[in-house]
Design a protein around this motif. Structure first.
Motif, PDB file in Angstrom:
ATOM      1  N   MET A   1       0.787  -1.275   0.189  1.00  0.00           N
ATOM      2  CA  MET A   1      -0.030  -0.027   0.058  1.00  0.00           C
ATOM      3  C   MET A   1       0.781   1.315  -0.053  1.00  0.00           C
ATOM      4  SD  MET A   1      -3.240  -1.165  -0.081  1.00  0.00           S
ATOM      5  CE  MET A   1      -4.243   0.136   0.510  1.00  0.00           C
ATOM      6  N   VAL A   2       0.471   2.249  -0.653  1.00  0.00           N
ATOM      7  CA  VAL A   2       1.082   3.537  -0.772  1.00  0.00           C
ATOM      8  C   VAL A   2       0.232   4.545  -0.075  1.00  0.00           C
ATOM      9  CG1 VAL A   2       1.966   5.352  -2.320  1.00  0.00           C
ATOM     10  CG2 VAL A   2       1.921   3.035  -3.076  1.00  0.00           C
ATOM     11  N   ARG A   3       0.956   5.212   0.986  1.00  0.00           N
ATOM     12  CA  ARG A   3       0.083   6.315   1.831  1.00  0.00           C
ATOM     13  C   ARG A   3       0.462   7.756   1.433  1.00  0.00           C
ATOM     14  NH1 ARG A   3      -2.617   5.392   6.545  1.00  0.00           N
ATOM     15  NH2 ARG A   3      -2.758   7.171   8.052  1.00  0.00           N
ATOM     16  N   THR A   4      -0.525   8.382   1.163  1.00  0.00           N
ATOM     17  CA  THR A   4      -0.238   9.843   0.833  1.00  0.00           C
ATOM     18  C   THR A   4      -0.971  10.672   1.577  1.00  0.00           C
ATOM     19  OG1 THR A   4      -1.705  10.177  -0.998  1.00  0.00           O
ATOM     20  CG2 THR A   4       0.436   8.846  -1.534  1.00  0.00           C
ATOM     21  N   SER A   5      -0.745  12.146   1.325  1.00  0.00           N
ATOM     22  CA  SER A   5      -1.486  13.191   1.660  1.00  0.00           C
ATOM     23  C   SER A   5      -2.123  13.488   0.272  1.00  0.00           C
ATOM     24  CB  SER A   5      -0.840  14.306   2.295  1.00  0.00           C
ATOM     25  OG  SER A   5      -0.218  14.069   3.560  1.00  0.00           O
ATOM     26  N   VAL A   6      -3.418  13.954   0.355  1.00  0.00           N
ATOM     27  CA  VAL A   6      -4.081  14.414  -0.777  1.00  0.00           C
ATOM     28  C   VAL A   6      -4.371  16.092  -0.603  1.00  0.00           C
ATOM     29  CG1 VAL A   6      -5.968  14.293  -2.430  1.00  0.00           C
ATOM     30  CG2 VAL A   6      -4.801  12.102  -1.619  1.00  0.00           C
ATOM     31  N   VAL A   7      -3.968  16.643  -1.199  1.00  0.00           N
ATOM     32  CA  VAL A   7      -4.388  18.141  -1.031  1.00  0.00           C
ATOM     33  C   VAL A   7      -4.952  19.058  -2.095  1.00  0.00           C
ATOM     34  CG1 VAL A   7      -3.377  20.522  -0.336  1.00  0.00           C
ATOM     35  CG2 VAL A   7      -2.361  18.460   0.301  1.00  0.00           C
ATOM     36  N   SER A   8      -6.186  19.542  -2.052  1.00  0.00           N
ATOM     37  CA  SER A   8      -6.869  20.389  -2.985  1.00  0.00           C
ATOM     38  C   SER A   8      -6.882  21.771  -2.164  1.00  0.00           C
ATOM     39  CB  SER A   8      -8.144  19.645  -3.447  1.00  0.00           C
ATOM     40  OG  SER A   8      -9.103  19.925  -2.387  1.00  0.00           O
ATOM     41  N   SER A   9      -7.957  22.711  -3.006  1.00  0.00           N
ATOM     42  CA  SER A   9      -7.898  24.099  -2.758  1.00  0.00           C
ATOM     43  C   SER A   9      -8.739  24.079  -1.289  1.00  0.00           C
ATOM     44  CB  SER A   9      -8.516  25.094  -3.667  1.00  0.00           C
ATOM     45  OG  SER A   9      -9.776  24.528  -3.930  1.00  0.00           O
ATOM     46  N   GLU A  16      -4.480   5.868   1.648  1.00  0.00           N
ATOM     47  CA  GLU A  16      -3.765   4.646   1.315  1.00  0.00           C
ATOM     48  C   GLU A  16      -4.513   4.087  -0.038  1.00  0.00           C
ATOM     49  OE1 GLU A  16      -3.783   1.735   4.406  1.00  0.00           O
ATOM     50  OE2 GLU A  16      -2.051   2.760   5.373  1.00  0.00           O
ATOM     51  N   TRP A  17      -3.571   3.930  -0.833  1.00  0.00           N
ATOM     52  CA  TRP A  17      -3.778   3.291  -2.220  1.00  0.00           C
ATOM     53  C   TRP A  17      -3.177   1.972  -2.441  1.00  0.00           C
ATOM     54  CZ3 TRP A  17      -6.948   7.048  -3.826  1.00  0.00           C
ATOM     55  CH2 TRP A  17      -6.694   8.344  -3.432  1.00  0.00           C
ATOM     56  N   ASP A  18      -3.730   1.092  -3.223  1.00  0.00           N
ATOM     57  CA  ASP A  18      -3.032  -0.207  -3.677  1.00  0.00           C
ATOM     58  C   ASP A  18      -2.198   0.344  -4.766  1.00  0.00           C
ATOM     59  OD1 ASP A  18      -2.950  -2.374  -5.700  1.00  0.00           O
ATOM     60  OD2 ASP A  18      -3.715  -3.322  -3.582  1.00  0.00           O
ATOM     61  N   GLU A  19      -1.073  -0.565  -5.065  1.00  0.00           N
ATOM     62  CA  GLU A  19      -0.117  -0.193  -6.258  1.00  0.00           C
ATOM     63  C   GLU A  19      -0.980  -0.683  -7.449  1.00  0.00           C
ATOM     64  OE1 GLU A  19       3.661  -2.149  -5.457  1.00  0.00           O
ATOM     65  OE2 GLU A  19       3.943  -0.727  -4.066  1.00  0.00           O
ATOM     66  N   SER A  22      -5.620   2.197 -10.640  1.00  0.00           N
ATOM     67  CA  SER A  22      -5.564   2.700 -12.174  1.00  0.00           C
ATOM     68  C   SER A  22      -5.594   4.131 -11.965  1.00  0.00           C
ATOM     69  CB  SER A  22      -6.506   2.190 -13.186  1.00  0.00           C
ATOM     70  OG  SER A  22      -8.060   2.602 -12.698  1.00  0.00           O
ATOM     71  N   TYR A  23      -5.163   4.898 -12.894  1.00  0.00           N
ATOM     72  CA  TYR A  23      -5.574   6.443 -13.244  1.00  0.00           C
ATOM     73  C   TYR A  23      -7.202   6.773 -12.947  1.00  0.00           C
ATOM     74  CZ  TYR A  23      -5.337  11.040 -14.638  1.00  0.00           C
ATOM     75  OH  TYR A  23      -5.638  12.546 -14.778  1.00  0.00           O
ATOM     76  N   GLU A  24      -7.851   5.962 -13.772  1.00  0.00           N
ATOM     77  CA  GLU A  24      -9.485   6.266 -13.499  1.00  0.00           C
ATOM     78  C   GLU A  24      -9.891   5.971 -12.130  1.00  0.00           C
ATOM     79  OE1 GLU A  24      -7.888   4.655 -15.776  1.00  0.00           O
ATOM     80  OE2 GLU A  24      -8.385   5.495 -17.560  1.00  0.00           O
ATOM     81  N   LYS A  25      -9.476   4.915 -11.338  1.00  0.00           N
ATOM     82  CA  LYS A  25      -9.987   4.864 -10.054  1.00  0.00           C
ATOM     83  C   LYS A  25      -9.378   5.873  -9.018  1.00  0.00           C
ATOM     84  CE  LYS A  25     -12.359   1.009 -10.337  1.00  0.00           C
ATOM     85  NZ  LYS A  25     -13.773   0.894  -9.830  1.00  0.00           N
ATOM     86  N   LEU A  26      -8.113   6.280  -9.416  1.00  0.00           N
ATOM     87  CA  LEU A  26      -7.704   7.404  -8.329  1.00  0.00           C
ATOM     88  C   LEU A  26      -8.269   8.606  -8.389  1.00  0.00           C
ATOM     89  CD1 LEU A  26      -5.362   8.639  -6.671  1.00  0.00           C
ATOM     90  CD2 LEU A  26      -4.092   9.156  -8.911  1.00  0.00           C
ATOM     91  N   CYS A  27      -8.959   8.856  -9.863  1.00  0.00           N
ATOM     92  CA  CYS A  27      -9.399  10.066  -9.775  1.00  0.00           C
ATOM     93  C   CYS A  27     -11.015  10.074  -9.327  1.00  0.00           C
ATOM     94  CB  CYS A  27      -9.582  10.438 -11.200  1.00  0.00           C
ATOM     95  SG  CYS A  27      -8.054  10.984 -12.099  1.00  0.00           S
ATOM     96  N   PRO A  61      -1.000   5.026 -16.795  1.00  0.00           N
ATOM     97  CA  PRO A  61      -2.207   4.381 -16.560  1.00  0.00           C
ATOM     98  C   PRO A  61      -2.580   3.740 -14.978  1.00  0.00           C
ATOM     99  CG  PRO A  61      -0.864   3.018 -17.890  1.00  0.00           C
ATOM    100  CD  PRO A  61      -0.118   4.628 -17.899  1.00  0.00           C
ATOM    101  N   TYR A  62      -1.156   3.558 -14.433  1.00  0.00           N
ATOM    102  CA  TYR A  62      -1.211   2.649 -13.110  1.00  0.00           C
ATOM    103  C   TYR A  62      -0.193   3.629 -12.113  1.00  0.00           C
ATOM    104  CZ  TYR A  62      -3.842  -1.000 -14.804  1.00  0.00           C
ATOM    105  OH  TYR A  62      -5.122  -1.526 -15.407  1.00  0.00           O
ATOM    106  N   PRO A  63      -0.362   4.801 -11.898  1.00  0.00           N
ATOM    107  CA  PRO A  63       0.728   5.820 -11.323  1.00  0.00           C
ATOM    108  C   PRO A  63       1.452   5.399 -10.241  1.00  0.00           C
ATOM    109  CG  PRO A  63      -1.602   6.591 -10.861  1.00  0.00           C
ATOM    110  CD  PRO A  63      -1.625   5.361 -11.777  1.00  0.00           C
ATOM    111  N   PHE A  64       0.958   4.717  -9.228  1.00  0.00           N
ATOM    112  CA  PHE A  64       1.764   4.005  -8.129  1.00  0.00           C
ATOM    113  C   PHE A  64       2.730   2.880  -8.566  1.00  0.00           C
ATOM    114  CE2 PHE A  64      -2.396   5.564  -6.278  1.00  0.00           C
ATOM    115  CZ  PHE A  64      -1.619   6.967  -5.557  1.00  0.00           C
ATOM    116  N   LYS A  65       2.490   2.316  -9.590  1.00  0.00           N
ATOM    117  CA  LYS A  65       3.484   1.347  -9.935  1.00  0.00           C
ATOM    118  C   LYS A  65       4.641   1.838 -10.320  1.00  0.00           C
ATOM    119  CE  LYS A  65       0.688  -2.563 -11.566  1.00  0.00           C
ATOM    120  NZ  LYS A  65       0.358  -3.750 -12.486  1.00  0.00           N
ATOM    121  N   ASN A  66       4.668   3.210 -11.002  1.00  0.00           N
ATOM    122  CA  ASN A  66       5.711   3.984 -11.431  1.00  0.00           C
ATOM    123  C   ASN A  66       6.457   4.976 -10.549  1.00  0.00           C
ATOM    124  OD1 ASN A  66       3.571   4.375 -14.348  1.00  0.00           O
ATOM    125  ND2 ASN A  66       5.667   3.492 -14.502  1.00  0.00           N
TER     126      ASN A  66
END
Length: 237
Positions: A1-9, A16-19, A22-27, A61-66
Protein backbone atom coordinates in the motif's frame (compact mmCIF):
# COMPACT_ATOMS: atom_id res chain seq x y z
CA UNK A 1 0.00 0.00 0.00
CA UNK A 2 1.08 3.57 -0.73
CA UNK A 3 0.12 6.20 1.87
CA UNK A 4 -0.11 9.81 0.70
CA UNK A 5 -1.54 13.20 1.58
CA UNK A 6 -4.09 14.51 -0.90
CA UNK A 7 -4.32 18.31 -1.03
CA UNK A 8 -6.82 20.45 -2.94
CA UNK A 9 -7.91 24.09 -2.57
CA UNK A 10 -10.66 23.18 -0.10
CA UNK A 11 -9.41 20.14 1.76
CA UNK A 12 -6.56 17.83 2.62
CA UNK A 13 -6.65 14.18 3.66
CA UNK A 14 -4.40 11.20 4.18
CA UNK A 15 -5.25 8.15 2.08
CA UNK A 16 -3.87 4.68 1.33
CA UNK A 17 -3.71 3.32 -2.22
CA UNK A 18 -3.13 -0.10 -3.70
CA UNK A 19 -0.20 -0.10 -6.13
CA UNK A 20 -2.56 -1.53 -8.79
CA UNK A 21 -4.92 1.46 -8.57
CA UNK A 22 -5.58 2.76 -12.07
CA UNK A 23 -5.55 6.43 -13.03
CA UNK A 24 -9.36 6.33 -13.45
CA UNK A 25 -9.95 4.79 -10.01
CA UNK A 26 -7.56 7.29 -8.43
CA UNK A 27 -9.49 10.21 -9.91
CA UNK A 28 -12.85 8.72 -8.87
CA UNK A 29 -11.72 8.36 -5.26
CA UNK A 30 -10.27 11.86 -5.19
CA UNK A 31 -13.55 13.26 -6.57
CA UNK A 32 -15.47 11.63 -3.71
CA UNK A 33 -13.90 13.92 -1.10
CA UNK A 34 -12.71 16.96 -3.10
CA UNK A 35 -15.74 17.43 -5.37
CA UNK A 36 -13.48 17.94 -8.42
CA UNK A 37 -14.65 16.17 -11.58
CA UNK A 38 -12.01 13.80 -13.06
CA UNK A 39 -12.21 15.44 -16.50
CA UNK A 40 -11.12 18.77 -14.99
CA UNK A 41 -8.62 17.26 -12.56
CA UNK A 42 -4.92 18.09 -12.76
CA UNK A 43 -2.77 15.79 -10.61
CA UNK A 44 0.71 16.67 -9.44
CA UNK A 45 2.72 14.03 -7.58
CA UNK A 46 5.20 15.28 -4.98
CA UNK A 47 7.85 12.64 -4.30
CA UNK A 48 9.82 11.81 -1.16
CA UNK A 49 12.93 13.45 -2.63
CA UNK A 50 11.07 16.73 -3.23
CA UNK A 51 10.57 16.23 -6.95
CA UNK A 52 7.25 17.04 -8.62
CA UNK A 53 5.66 15.75 -11.82
CA UNK A 54 2.26 15.93 -13.50
CA UNK A 55 0.42 12.61 -13.77
CA UNK A 56 -1.49 11.94 -16.99
CA UNK A 57 -3.77 9.03 -17.90
CA UNK A 58 -1.99 8.57 -21.24
CA UNK A 59 1.45 8.10 -19.71
CA UNK A 60 0.62 6.84 -16.20
CA UNK A 61 -2.28 4.32 -16.41
CA UNK A 62 -1.16 2.84 -13.05
CA UNK A 63 0.64 5.77 -11.39
CA UNK A 64 1.64 4.08 -8.11
CA UNK A 65 3.50 1.34 -9.97
CA UNK A 66 5.73 4.01 -11.47
CA UNK A 67 5.95 6.22 -8.40
CA UNK A 68 5.50 4.27 -5.12
CA UNK A 69 7.58 6.97 -3.38
CA UNK A 70 4.94 9.69 -3.77
CA UNK A 71 4.25 11.56 -0.53
CA UNK A 72 1.66 14.13 -1.61
CA UNK A 73 -0.90 14.39 -4.40
CA UNK A 74 -1.71 18.00 -5.29
CA UNK A 75 -5.11 18.32 -6.99
CA UNK A 76 -6.08 21.35 -9.08
CA UNK A 77 -9.55 22.04 -10.50
CA UNK A 78 -9.22 23.37 -14.07
CA UNK A 79 -12.93 24.19 -14.33
CA UNK A 80 -13.24 27.88 -13.41
CA UNK A 81 -17.03 27.58 -13.11
CA UNK A 82 -17.11 24.50 -10.87
CA UNK A 83 -18.77 24.53 -7.46
CA UNK A 84 -15.39 23.93 -5.86
CA UNK A 85 -13.83 27.02 -7.46
CA UNK A 86 -16.91 29.10 -6.70
CA UNK A 87 -16.63 28.09 -3.06
CA UNK A 88 -12.92 28.90 -3.09
CA UNK A 89 -13.57 32.32 -4.66
CA UNK A 90 -16.34 32.92 -2.16
CA UNK A 91 -13.97 32.09 0.66
CA UNK A 92 -11.32 34.46 -0.75
CA UNK A 93 -13.81 37.28 -1.19
CA UNK A 94 -15.15 36.84 2.32
CA UNK A 95 -11.69 37.17 3.77
CA UNK A 96 -11.32 40.60 2.15
CA UNK A 97 -14.18 41.97 4.23
CA UNK A 98 -12.47 40.85 7.49
CA UNK A 99 -15.66 39.34 8.90
CA UNK A 100 -15.60 38.24 12.51
CA UNK A 101 -16.07 34.54 13.24
CA UNK A 102 -19.57 35.28 14.54
CA UNK A 103 -20.56 37.24 11.42
CA UNK A 104 -19.05 34.62 9.12
CA UNK A 105 -20.96 31.81 10.88
CA UNK A 106 -24.27 33.62 10.23
CA UNK A 107 -23.78 33.80 6.46
CA UNK A 108 -25.86 31.32 4.48
CA UNK A 109 -23.69 31.32 1.34
CA UNK A 110 -20.34 30.61 2.96
CA UNK A 111 -17.97 27.66 2.66
CA UNK A 112 -18.67 26.93 6.33
CA UNK A 113 -22.41 26.59 5.66
CA UNK A 114 -21.76 24.41 2.61
CA UNK A 115 -19.62 22.08 4.73
CA UNK A 116 -22.29 21.96 7.43
CA UNK A 117 -25.08 21.18 4.97
CA UNK A 118 -23.07 18.44 3.30
CA UNK A 119 -21.67 17.01 6.58
CA UNK A 120 -18.19 17.63 5.25
CA UNK A 121 -14.93 17.35 7.22
CA UNK A 122 -15.36 18.07 10.92
CA UNK A 123 -19.15 18.19 10.45
CA UNK A 124 -19.24 14.51 9.46
CA UNK A 125 -19.94 12.87 12.83
CA UNK A 126 -18.97 9.33 11.79
CA UNK A 127 -15.78 10.51 10.14
CA UNK A 128 -14.87 12.62 13.17
CA UNK A 129 -15.43 9.71 15.55
CA UNK A 130 -13.25 7.43 13.43
CA UNK A 131 -10.52 10.06 13.27
CA UNK A 132 -10.64 10.64 17.03
CA UNK A 133 -10.47 6.88 17.67
CA UNK A 134 -7.53 6.55 15.28
CA UNK A 135 -5.66 9.43 16.94
CA UNK A 136 -6.30 7.95 20.40
CA UNK A 137 -4.89 4.57 19.33
CA UNK A 138 -1.86 6.31 17.83
CA UNK A 139 -1.16 8.12 21.10
CA UNK A 140 -1.54 4.90 23.09
CA UNK A 141 0.96 3.16 20.83
CA UNK A 142 3.42 6.07 21.03
CA UNK A 143 3.41 5.71 24.82
CA UNK A 144 4.66 2.13 24.44
CA UNK A 145 7.49 2.90 22.02
CA UNK A 146 11.10 3.58 22.96
CA UNK A 147 13.59 5.33 20.69
CA UNK A 148 16.82 3.38 20.27
CA UNK A 149 15.19 -0.04 20.71
CA UNK A 150 14.78 -2.85 18.22
CA UNK A 151 11.44 -2.73 16.45
CA UNK A 152 9.04 -4.55 14.15
CA UNK A 153 7.07 -2.75 11.43
CA UNK A 154 3.90 -4.33 10.07
CA UNK A 155 2.19 -2.16 7.47
CA UNK A 156 -0.93 -3.25 5.57
CA UNK A 157 -0.05 -5.10 2.39
CA UNK A 158 3.65 -5.55 3.27
CA UNK A 159 5.60 -8.32 5.02
CA UNK A 160 7.06 -7.69 8.46
CA UNK A 161 10.20 -5.53 8.50
CA UNK A 162 12.61 -5.07 11.37
CA UNK A 163 15.20 -2.56 12.44
CA UNK A 164 15.77 0.23 14.98
CA UNK A 165 13.37 2.96 16.07
CA UNK A 166 15.36 6.20 15.62
CA UNK A 167 12.77 9.00 15.64
CA UNK A 168 9.27 9.90 16.88
CA UNK A 169 7.75 13.25 15.98
CA UNK A 170 6.19 15.48 13.36
CA UNK A 171 7.57 16.19 9.89
CA UNK A 172 6.91 19.92 9.30
CA UNK A 173 7.63 19.58 5.57
CA UNK A 174 4.53 17.35 5.41
CA UNK A 175 2.38 18.94 8.13
CA UNK A 176 2.71 19.96 11.78
CA UNK A 177 0.11 17.57 13.22
CA UNK A 178 0.74 13.96 12.23
CA UNK A 179 3.23 11.93 14.28
CA UNK A 180 5.66 9.64 12.43
CA UNK A 181 8.18 7.01 13.48
CA UNK A 182 11.58 7.02 11.79
CA UNK A 183 12.94 3.52 11.26
CA UNK A 184 16.44 2.34 10.38
CA UNK A 185 15.67 -0.96 8.66
CA UNK A 186 18.02 -3.96 8.76
CA UNK A 187 17.61 -4.42 4.99
CA UNK A 188 17.05 -2.10 2.03
CA UNK A 189 13.25 -2.13 2.39
CA UNK A 190 12.75 1.58 3.08
CA UNK A 191 12.28 4.66 0.92
CA UNK A 192 14.99 7.04 2.14
CA UNK A 193 18.13 7.51 4.26
CA UNK A 194 16.44 9.09 7.28
CA UNK A 195 15.73 12.40 5.58
CA UNK A 196 12.63 13.94 4.00
CA UNK A 197 12.75 16.78 1.46
CA UNK A 198 16.31 17.65 2.39
CA UNK A 199 15.77 17.58 6.18
CA UNK A 200 17.55 14.81 8.12
CA UNK A 201 15.53 13.40 11.03
CA UNK A 202 17.85 10.51 11.92
CA UNK A 203 21.03 8.97 10.58
CA UNK A 204 21.68 9.44 7.78
CA UNK A 205 21.62 5.70 7.15
CA UNK A 206 22.36 3.69 4.02
CA UNK A 207 20.12 4.43 1.01
CA UNK A 208 16.69 2.72 1.23
CA UNK A 209 17.41 1.64 4.81
CA UNK A 210 15.32 4.47 6.27
CA UNK A 211 11.59 5.08 6.34
CA UNK A 212 8.82 6.97 8.13
CA UNK A 213 5.74 4.99 9.21
CA UNK A 214 2.71 5.53 11.41
CA UNK A 215 3.09 4.62 15.10
CA UNK A 216 0.37 1.96 14.93
CA UNK A 217 2.56 -0.03 12.54
CA UNK A 218 5.48 -0.13 15.02
CA UNK A 219 6.27 -2.26 18.06
CA UNK A 220 9.52 -2.15 20.04
CA UNK A 221 11.19 -4.88 22.08
CA UNK A 222 14.33 -6.94 22.53
CA UNK A 223 12.63 -9.90 20.84
CA UNK A 224 12.72 -8.23 17.42
CA UNK A 225 16.14 -9.50 16.38
CA UNK A 226 17.17 -9.37 12.70
CA UNK A 227 15.12 -11.79 10.63
CA UNK A 228 16.76 -14.79 9.00
CA UNK A 229 16.54 -14.55 5.23
CA UNK A 230 14.96 -17.38 3.27
CA UNK A 231 18.28 -18.36 1.68
CA UNK A 232 20.07 -18.60 5.03
CA UNK A 233 20.26 -21.67 7.28
CA UNK A 234 20.46 -21.70 11.05
CA UNK A 235 22.93 -24.59 10.66
CA UNK A 236 25.45 -22.51 8.71
CA UNK A 237 27.50 -19.42 9.52
Amino acid sequence: MVRTSVVSSLCSATKEWDENTSYEKLCQRIESFTGIEPRYMKLLFELDDGGKLQILRSTHPYPFKNYPNVSTILVEDLNENSVVNQLQNSKSNESKFHLSDEQYAKRTDSVLQWKMRNHYGRFNLDSRKLQESYERLQQERIGKLHIGQRCSVESEGQPERRGWLRFIGTIPELNDKDIWCGIEFDDSVGKNDGSFKGCTYFGPVKPNHGGFVRPLAVRTGLEFVPMVKDDQSDDEI
